[in-house]
Design a protein around this motif. Structure first.
Motif, mmCIF file in Angstrom:
data_model
loop_
_atom_site.group_PDB
_atom_site.id
_atom_site.type_symbol
_atom_site.label_atom_id
_atom_site.label_comp_id
_atom_site.label_asym_id
_atom_site.label_seq_id
_atom_site.Cartn_x
_atom_site.Cartn_y
_atom_site.Cartn_z
ATOM 1 N N SER A 196 -2.567 -2.425 8.603
ATOM 2 C CA SER A 196 -2.120 -1.087 9.612
ATOM 3 C C SER A 196 -0.459 -0.883 9.248
ATOM 4 C CB SER A 196 -2.259 -1.359 10.938
ATOM 5 O OG SER A 196 -3.680 -1.516 11.154
ATOM 6 N N GLU A 197 0.446 -1.723 9.498
ATOM 7 C CA GLU A 197 1.676 -1.368 9.210
ATOM 8 C C GLU A 197 1.952 -0.898 7.949
ATOM 9 O OE1 GLU A 197 6.266 -3.882 9.134
ATOM 10 O OE2 GLU A 197 4.564 -4.141 7.597
ATOM 11 N N LEU A 198 1.556 -1.311 6.954
ATOM 12 C CA LEU A 198 1.827 -0.792 5.668
ATOM 13 C C LEU A 198 1.463 0.844 5.686
ATOM 14 C CD1 LEU A 198 2.639 -0.991 2.772
ATOM 15 C CD2 LEU A 198 0.243 -1.602 2.197
ATOM 16 N N PHE A 199 0.334 1.259 5.981
ATOM 17 C CA PHE A 199 -0.240 2.630 5.898
ATOM 18 C C PHE A 199 0.141 3.491 6.950
ATOM 19 C CE2 PHE A 199 -3.234 0.295 3.340
ATOM 20 C CZ PHE A 199 -2.949 0.923 2.020
ATOM 21 N N GLU A 200 0.694 2.819 8.079
ATOM 22 C CA GLU A 200 1.193 3.875 9.283
ATOM 23 C C GLU A 200 2.854 3.878 9.330
ATOM 24 O OE1 GLU A 200 -0.109 2.079 12.677
ATOM 25 O OE2 GLU A 200 1.497 0.568 12.780
ATOM 26 N N LEU A 201 3.355 2.939 8.837
ATOM 27 C CA LEU A 201 4.843 3.005 8.538
ATOM 28 C C LEU A 201 5.563 3.005 7.206
ATOM 29 C CD1 LEU A 201 5.660 0.572 11.694
ATOM 30 C CD2 LEU A 201 6.366 3.118 11.488
ATOM 31 N N VAL A 202 5.216 1.888 6.475
ATOM 32 C CA VAL A 202 5.929 1.531 5.189
ATOM 33 C C VAL A 202 5.890 2.727 4.056
ATOM 34 C CG1 VAL A 202 6.408 0.001 3.479
ATOM 35 C CG2 VAL A 202 6.149 -0.833 5.791
ATOM 36 N N PRO A 220 4.193 5.847 4.339
ATOM 37 C CA PRO A 220 4.769 6.900 4.810
ATOM 38 C C PRO A 220 6.128 7.377 4.828
ATOM 39 C CG PRO A 220 3.097 6.232 6.407
ATOM 40 C CD PRO A 220 3.308 5.192 5.694
ATOM 41 N N PHE A 221 6.828 6.216 4.794
ATOM 42 C CA PHE A 221 8.422 6.406 4.690
ATOM 43 C C PHE A 221 8.607 6.557 3.205
ATOM 44 C CE2 PHE A 221 12.326 4.413 3.034
ATOM 45 C CZ PHE A 221 13.284 5.281 3.786
ATOM 46 N N ALA A 222 7.986 6.085 2.311
ATOM 47 C CA ALA A 222 8.173 6.059 1.050
ATOM 48 C C ALA A 222 7.858 7.469 0.532
ATOM 49 C CB ALA A 222 7.323 4.840 0.093
ATOM 50 N N VAL A 223 6.685 8.039 0.701
ATOM 51 C CA VAL A 223 6.042 9.243 0.402
ATOM 52 C C VAL A 223 6.981 10.149 0.893
ATOM 53 C CG1 VAL A 223 4.092 10.939 0.936
ATOM 54 C CG2 VAL A 223 3.735 8.214 0.425
ATOM 55 N N ALA A 224 7.589 10.124 2.070
ATOM 56 C CA ALA A 224 8.545 11.290 2.658
ATOM 57 C C ALA A 224 9.554 11.458 2.102
ATOM 58 C CB ALA A 224 8.732 10.987 4.191
ATOM 59 N N ASN A 225 10.091 10.263 1.388
ATOM 60 C CA ASN A 225 11.528 9.957 0.894
ATOM 61 C C ASN A 225 11.556 10.018 -0.836
ATOM 62 O OD1 ASN A 225 13.606 9.615 3.013
ATOM 63 N ND2 ASN A 225 11.833 8.694 3.640
ATOM 64 N N TRP A 226 10.752 9.708 -1.419
ATOM 65 C CA TRP A 226 10.531 9.576 -2.654
ATOM 66 C C TRP A 226 9.428 10.390 -3.226
ATOM 67 C CZ3 TRP A 226 9.976 3.555 -1.702
ATOM 68 C CH2 TRP A 226 11.017 3.284 -1.383
ATOM 69 N N ASP A 227 9.510 10.526 -4.539
ATOM 70 C CA ASP A 227 8.556 11.651 -5.232
ATOM 71 C C ASP A 227 7.243 11.002 -5.845
ATOM 72 O OD1 ASP A 227 7.569 13.775 -6.730
ATOM 73 O OD2 ASP A 227 8.337 13.350 -8.584
ATOM 74 N N MET A 228 6.426 10.688 -4.818
ATOM 75 C CA MET A 228 5.115 10.162 -4.595
ATOM 76 C C MET A 228 3.962 10.996 -4.365
ATOM 77 S SD MET A 228 6.156 6.519 -2.796
ATOM 78 C CE MET A 228 4.495 5.935 -2.960
ATOM 79 N N GLY A 229 2.952 11.047 -5.227
ATOM 80 C CA GLY A 229 1.922 11.744 -4.874
ATOM 81 C C GLY A 229 0.711 10.908 -4.551
ATOM 82 N N LEU A 230 -0.100 11.392 -3.535
ATOM 83 C CA LEU A 230 -1.214 10.868 -2.907
ATOM 84 C C LEU A 230 -2.555 10.883 -3.586
ATOM 85 C CD1 LEU A 230 -0.296 11.076 0.942
ATOM 86 C CD2 LEU A 230 0.085 9.236 -0.537
ATOM 87 N N PRO A 231 -3.264 10.031 -3.577
ATOM 88 C CA PRO A 231 -4.725 10.540 -4.142
ATOM 89 C C PRO A 231 -5.389 11.411 -3.363
ATOM 90 C CG PRO A 231 -4.404 8.016 -3.807
ATOM 91 C CD PRO A 231 -3.270 8.701 -3.222
ATOM 92 N N ALA A 238 -5.611 3.594 -7.114
ATOM 93 C CA ALA A 238 -4.736 4.708 -6.758
ATOM 94 C C ALA A 238 -4.020 4.488 -5.539
ATOM 95 C CB ALA A 238 -5.300 6.094 -7.178
ATOM 96 N N TRP A 239 -4.861 4.043 -4.396
ATOM 97 C CA TRP A 239 -4.348 3.994 -3.106
ATOM 98 C C TRP A 239 -3.407 2.630 -3.218
ATOM 99 C CZ3 TRP A 239 -3.485 6.780 0.870
ATOM 100 C CH2 TRP A 239 -4.286 8.237 1.195
ATOM 101 N N PHE A 240 -3.974 1.758 -3.455
ATOM 102 C CA PHE A 240 -3.208 0.428 -3.632
ATOM 103 C C PHE A 240 -1.928 0.375 -4.422
ATOM 104 C CE2 PHE A 240 -7.687 -1.638 -3.189
ATOM 105 C CZ PHE A 240 -7.603 -1.444 -1.702
ATOM 106 N N ALA A 241 -2.123 0.952 -5.473
ATOM 107 C CA ALA A 241 -0.723 1.209 -6.518
ATOM 108 C C ALA A 241 0.519 1.987 -5.568
ATOM 109 C CB ALA A 241 -1.151 2.332 -7.508
ATOM 110 N N LEU A 242 0.345 2.709 -4.560
ATOM 111 C CA LEU A 242 1.166 3.191 -3.927
ATOM 112 C C LEU A 242 2.397 2.241 -3.620
ATOM 113 C CD1 LEU A 242 -0.776 5.815 -1.566
ATOM 114 C CD2 LEU A 242 0.570 6.270 -3.709
ATOM 115 N N SER A 243 1.948 1.039 -3.222
ATOM 116 C CA SER A 243 2.768 -0.006 -2.860
ATOM 117 C C SER A 243 3.751 -0.616 -3.849
ATOM 118 C CB SER A 243 2.073 -0.950 -2.116
ATOM 119 O OG SER A 243 1.438 -1.688 -3.056
#
Length: 249
Positions: free
Chosen positions: A154-160, A162-173, A243-248
């Motif tokens: 839960s922490e990874l997908f609700e906090l960690v 989302p911060f990375a996606v908002a601040n780095w050039d990351m596309g979501l599946p 693809a979802w797991f690769a976001l980390s």
């Protein structure tokens, strides 16, 4: 809906204490051992990373800092065997700092949550995953508590992330992913909400579904293990799950 078990402050602190001691033990065993789950890292580099995190978090908490303390003010590790004692000092420092804090006190953090509660949780999960990494350098690592691990998902997908996606050039599946915990409560549906991660705790059909124990779901989500790991079942679009797991990364 399958709620994730709530973890209390004392459980976070107990996990931080025990897992940090295990990381130090790995350092005393062999600092030059390679960490297979963190390509390019040795145990020494792992101690250096976690030890600096402890010092940074410890300072923010101890000083009740409401602005970021620059990274260049955080001590760097020594060379050689001295890094183990240096790590242990940082481990004690962050525990003492957190022991003197209340969860609702304000403090700066890089995430959207600016209270001490963030750091109780983050330090427990940071230490649990890196303890697993450190022990993996020597073979089969010890288990991560399943309830604690579910909270880590839960922490990874609700906090960690989302911060990375908002601040780095990351596309979501574009595809959705459903995670189902098999050894206790915990279900998550992950979707792309206009370029932001939407996480809901529910039993729902996704384009991909993964069933596993809490620890395995956490390790999958941090890309420590793959879908071929024992006890992991995958349904639907396996590439979407990867693809979802690769976001980390």
């Amino acid at each position: 809906m399958s709620p994730v078990p709530r973890i209390d402050r004392s459980t976070y602190m107990e996990a931080l204490a025990a897992d940090g001691e295990a990381i130090a033990a790995a350092g005393r065993r062999n600092l030059e051992a390679e960490v297979p789950s963190c390509p390019g890292w040795t145990v020494a580099k792992l101690l250096a990373h976690v030890g600096r995190v402890y010092r940074s978090v410890g300072r923010h908490v101890a000083e009740r800092a409401t602005e970021m303390i620059p990274a260049d003010q955080i001590p760097r590790p020594p060379e050689g065997d001295a890094i183990v004692e240096w790590f242990e000092e940082g481990h004690r420092f962050v525990q003492e700092a957190l022991a003197g804090a209340e969860p609702d006190e304000p403090v700066w953090s890089w995430a959207g949550q600016h209270t001490m509660a963030f750091y109780f949780r983050r330090m427990a999960h940071e230490t649990a995953v890196h303890r697993w990494d450190a022990e993996a350098a020597f073979g089969e690592p010890g288990p991560i508590d399943a309830d604690l691990a579910a909270d880590g998902v839960s922490e990874l997908f609700e906090l960690v992330l989302p911060f990375a996606v908002a601040n780095w050039d990351m596309g979501l599946p574009d595809a959705t992913l459903h995670l189902h915990r098999t050894d206790g409560d915990g279900e998550w549906l992950l979707s792309n909400d206009g370029g932001r991660i939407k996480m809901s705790l529910e039993h729902a059909k996704g384009d991909a579904a993964v069933r596993a124990g809490g620890a395995e779901l956490l390790l999958l989500s941090w890309e420590r293990i793959g879908l071929d790991h024992p006890g992991v079942e995958t349904f639907g679009d396996a590439d979407a799950a990867r693809a979802w797991f690769a976001l980390s990364r």
